[in-house]
Design an enzyme around this catalytic site. Structure first.
Site, PDB file in Angstrom:
ATOM      1  CD  GLU A   1     -25.324  15.469 -23.919  1.00 28.70           C
ATOM      2  OE1 GLU A   1     -25.829  15.751 -22.923  1.00 28.70           O
ATOM      3  OE2 GLU A   1     -24.781  14.324 -24.291  1.00 28.70           O
TER       4      GLU A   1
ATOM      5  CE  LYS B   1     -18.990  15.297 -25.442  1.00 32.30           C
ATOM      6  NZ  LYS B   1     -20.102  15.982 -26.271  1.00 32.30           N
TER       7      LYS B   1
ATOM      8  NE  ARG C   1     -15.292   4.262 -29.014  1.00 30.00           N
ATOM      9  CZ  ARG C   1     -15.640   4.710 -27.796  1.00 30.00           C
ATOM     10  NH1 ARG C   1     -16.549   5.421 -27.483  1.00 30.00           N
ATOM     11  NH2 ARG C   1     -15.185   3.850 -26.894  1.00 30.00           N
TER      12      ARG C   1
END
Length: 669
Positions: free
Chosen positions: A35, A276, A266
Site C-alpha cells: 500500500e 508505518k 512476518r
C-alpha cells in the site's frame, strides 16, 4: 525447483504439490502488493524476498501491484520510493499494476452481488455497526437495513457513486452471516464514501473499495497462482475465498484460475519499530530527518546508512521462511553487512578523536608516500599511497601513560607499529593546564621487521582532510519498543542515536563520491552521505567492526537457591572458547556452523596474536580447530595484524587440505 536437492520451505512444498497435482508451471504467477502509504522498511524485505525469490526460482512473473484504495493516506511520493527500493534490492517486476486499475470492474461486480442478494447498503452510524458486530464469544446482530430490496440497494449504491450523499451516511456490506465465528465474516464492509483526491484517478470516484474486497479480486484479475501474505491475514483467508468464489461465477470465462492464499510469519526485528504509522510519527515530529534518515529501518534509510542490497538479501536468506512469529535479533542484520563490506570495502585510515604525535627523530619538512593495500580480501583492489610526516594524529584511546601487559597499544616506554609505516616508541608527553595530554613525543625505528604486539592507524596532520562524521546507533534503547503497555514507544528513544564528530582522514578520500563505502581501519564501516559535497565531506557510520551491544544485554537472573553462596567462577579465556567451538565445528549442521562462526568472530576481538599462533601447529586431523583458527586470524588481519612467514605457512597448508570447509576459509585470506 523439483530437481534441486536443497531443503524446501513450506511455501515451496505447497507449490511443488500443486505442480504435481496438475498445475501447469507456466501458470505460476506471484505478486508483491504494497500500500503506497509510507516507505518500505526492513520488515517488507521478507515479503519482497519470498515473492520475487519464487519468481526467480520458478522463472515465473512477479507483479508489483499497489493496493491504492485509501486516497487519504496514499501519495505518489510513496509509489516512487517503493519502486526505487525494490529495484535497488535487485528485483525486477513483470508488470506495474494498481488496484485502482480495477475500480470499474470491482464496482460492476459489486452491482452484480447486490442483484444476487449478496450485498446491501447499510445506513447506520459506524458506532452502531461496531456495536452490532458482537465479540469473538458473542454473536452479532443483523442490521435493520439488511433486508432492503435489491432495487433499493442498487439505487442507493449508484447514488453513492454519483456523490449524492455525505461521507459516513452509507456503506456497502457483503451479506454473509452475523453469527459467524470468524468476526471478519460478519457482513464485512465493501465500499465507503470518501471525498478525497486519488493520486491516480483524481476525483473520478467518491466511493472506494475496502482492502478485503479489493485485494483478493485484484489477485483474481491478475490470475495470481499463489497469494502470499503475513500471518495477520490468516483470519482473512476465509473471507478472501468467499469473495473470489462469488466473483468466479461472473468471470470464469475470462479468469479461469482461482488464487490460493497462504501465510508466512512476518519479519520482526529487535530494537526496531515496524509500524508505518509510528514511523510516520517519527518523521512528522522531527525525531528523524525524514523517511531516509540512516537511523530509520526503511530500505531508503538503510541504503543511506551504507547497507548493501546483497547484505539485506543474505539477511532474508538466513532468516528463512517460517509459520510462527518470532523476533530476529538485529545483530544478525549487522553481521550480514559486516560480512559483505569486509569483502568489498577498501581499507582507509581516519582518526575521529585525535591526539597529536610528534616523531622527534624524523626530519622536519620530510614526507614520504608509503604503499598501503586497499583490501586484502580483494586481490583486484590494488594499492594506494598514504603520506607520512613528522607530525601525525592517532586516537586518544590508543595511548596511556601507564598500562598493564594486556594493553597492546601505545604507552610510555612502549612500542607499536604504525599501519603501513614504522615502529614508534613513546618517550614523553606534553599536557595543558588542566592536565590533558596535547602531544605525545615519540621516536621511530626504520627496522620494521621487529615483532611488536600492537598496530595503530594514523593520519599525517599536514595532509589530513577534515570531514563531518555521523556516528549512528540504534534508534531505540528497548529491545521491543512498542511492546511496553505502560509507556509510549517514543519514551524508549535512544538519546545517543546520533553523534556528530569531526574526523581527520587520509587524503585519498578527498575524491570520495556519495554512496562509496570504506572500512575506517579499527573503527568500523562508513559510507559517504547524500549531504556530502566536494567542499564538505560527510560520512555515515554503517556499523562497527563488532557488536558493541552484545555486552550490554542484561543476563537472565536465576533466583532459585538465591540464598546459597555461589562459588566464584573464573571466566574462560576467549581463545579457549574458540578452541572449544572449533572442536565441534565440523560435526554440527550448517546453521549452527554459521552461529559458531559469528561467535568466533566476536571472540577474536579479545584475542592477541601471541595466543593464536600456537594453534597454527594443530594436528591435521583436527580440522574444526584449524577452521576456527583461520576465522579468528582473519579478524586479526582485518584489524591490522601484519602477515608473517608463520601466518603464510599456516594458510598455505590449509589451502592444500582435502576438507572443503577448511579450504574455503583459507581461500579468503
Amino acid at each position: 525447483m523439483s530437481e534441486e536437492t536443497k531443503a524446501l520451505n513450506f511455501i515451496e512444498h505447497i507449490i511443488e504439490e500443486d505442480l504435481a497435482n496438475g498445475l501447469a508451471k507456466d501458470k505460476l504467477r506471484f505478486r508483491f502488493p504494497p500500500e503506497p502509504n509510507g516507505y518500505l522498511h526492513i520488515g517488507h524485505t521478507k515479503a519482497i524476498g519470498i515473492s520475487f525469490g519464487l519468481g526467480e526460482t520458478y522463472n515465473a512473473p512477479v507483479n508489483l501491484r499497489f493496493d491504492d484504495t485509501n486516497p487519504s493516506k496514499e501519495e505518489q511520493e510513496y509509489v516512487d520510493a517503493i519502486k526505487r527500493d525494490i529495484a535497488w534490492l535487485g528485483y525486477q517486476w513483470e508488470n506495474e499494476l494498481y488496484s485502482s486499475d480495477y475500480f470499474q470492474k470491482l464496482y460492476d461486480w459489486a452491482l452484480q452481488m447486490i442483484k444476487d442478494g449478496k450485498a446491501y447498503v447499510d445506513s447506520q452510524t459506524s458506532e452502531a455497526i461496531a456495536e452490532q458486530k458482537g465479540t469473538p464469544t458473542q454473536v452479532g446482530k443483523n442490521s435493520p437495513y439488511r433486508d432492503r430490496s435489491v432495487e433499493e440497494n442498487l439505487d442507493l449504491f449508484q447514488r453513492m457513486k454519483a456523490g449524492e450523499f455525505p461521507a459516513g451516511t452509507h456503506i456497502l456490506r457483503a451479506k454473509i452471516d452475523m453469527e459467524h465465528p470468524n468476526m471478519l465474516m460478519r457482513d464485512p464492509m465493501m465500499y465507503r464514501i470518501m471525498y478525497a483526491e486519488h493520486h491516480r484517478t483524481g476525483n473520478d470516484w467518491c466511493i472506494y473499495p475496502m482492502y478485503d474486497w479489493t485485494h483478493g479480486e485484484s489477485d483474481y484479475i491478475e490470475q495470481i497462482s499463489h497469494s502470499l501474505c503475513s500471518l495477520e491475514f490468516k483470519p482473512h483467508r476465509e473471507l478472501y475465498n468467499w469473495f473470489k468464489e462469488h466473483v468466479y461465477q461472473y468471470a470464469e470465462g475470462d479468469y479461469p484460475m482461482l488464487p490460493k492464499q497462504r501465510e508466512f510469519a512476518r519479519l520482526n526485528l529487535s530494537y526496531t519499530i515496524m509500524s508505518k504509522r509510528k514511523l510516520l510519527k517519527l518523521v512528522e515530529e522531527g525525531v528523524v530527518s525524514g523517511w531516509d534518515d540512516p537511523r530509520m529501518p526503511t530500505i531508503s534509510g538503510l541504503r543511506r546508512r551504507g547497507y548493501t542490497p546483497n547484505s539485506i538479501r543474505q539477511f532474508i536468506k538466513k532468516v528463512g521462511v517460517a509459520k510462527r512469529e518470532n523476533v530476529i535479533d538485529v545483530s544478525l542484520l549487522e553481521f550480514c553487512i559486516r560480512e559483505d563490506l569486509n569483502k568489498t570495502a577498501n581499507r582507509v585510515m581516519a582518526v575521529l578523536d585525535p591526539v597529536k604525535v610528534i616523531i622527534t627523530n624524523y626530519p622536519e619538512g620530510k614526507e614520504e608516500w608509503l604503499e598501503a593495500e586497499n583490501n586484502q580480501e580483494d586481490d583486484s583492489a590494488g594499492f594506494r599511497k598514504v603520506p607520512f610526516s613528522r607530525e601525525i594524529y592517532i586516537e586518544k584511546e590508543d595511548f596511556k601513560e601507564e598500562a598493564g601487559n594486556k594493553f597492546f597499544r601505545l604507552k610510555l616506554g612502549g612500542e607499536v607499529r604504525l599501519k603501513n609505516a614504522y615502529i614508534i616508541q613513546a618517550n614523553d608527553v606534553v599536557k595543558d593546564a588542566d592536565g590533558n595530554i596535547t602531544e605525545i613525543h615519540c621516536t621511530y625505528d626504520e627496522d620494521t621487521s621487529k615483532k611488536v604486539k600492537g598496530t595503530l592507524h594514523w593520519v599525517s596532520i599536514k595532509h589530513a582532510i577534515k570531514a563531518e562524521i555521523r556516528e549512528y546507533d540504534r534508534l531505540f534503547k528497548h529491545e521491543s519498543p512498542d511492546s511496553d503497555k505502560d509507556k509510549d514507544f517514543m519514551e524508549h528513544l535512544n538519546p545517543k542515536s546520533l553523534t556528530l564528530k569531526t574526523g581527520y582522514l587520509e587524503p585519498s578520500l578527498a575524491e570520495a563520491k556519495v554512496g562509496e563505502q570504506f572500512q575506517f581501519q579499527r573503527l568500523g564501516y562508513f559510507n559517504v552521505d547524500d549531504d556530502s559535497t566536494a567542499e564538505h565531506l560527510v560520512f555515515n557510520k554503517t556499523v562497527g567492526l563488532r557488536d558493541s551491544w552484545a555486552k550490554q544485554k542484561p543476563k537472565a537472573q536465576n533466583n532459585s537457591g538465591q540464598n546459597k553462596p555461589k562459588a566464584p567462577q573464573q571466566k574462560r579465556s576467549a581463545i579457549s572458547v574458540i578452541q572449544q567451538l572449533g572442536k565441534k565445528y565440523t560435526n554440527v549442521p550448517e546453521a549452527k556452523q554459521e552461529k559458531s562462526k559469528a561467535e568466533i568472530i566476536k571472540l577474536a576481538e579479545e584475542v592477541a596474536y601471541e595466543e593464536l599462533e600456537p594453534l597454527f601447529g594443530t594436528a591435521v586431523k583436527k580440522v574444526g580447530t584449524r577452521i576456527a583458527t583461520l576465522i579468528a586470524l582473519k579478524v586479526l588481519l582485518n584489524k591490522g595484524l601484519e602477515r608473517n612467514e608463520a601466518i603464510d605457512e599456516f594458510i598455505t597448508k590449509a589451502k592444500a587440505d582435502k576438507n572443503e570447509l577448511l579450504v574455503a576459509e583459507a581461500s579468503e585470506l
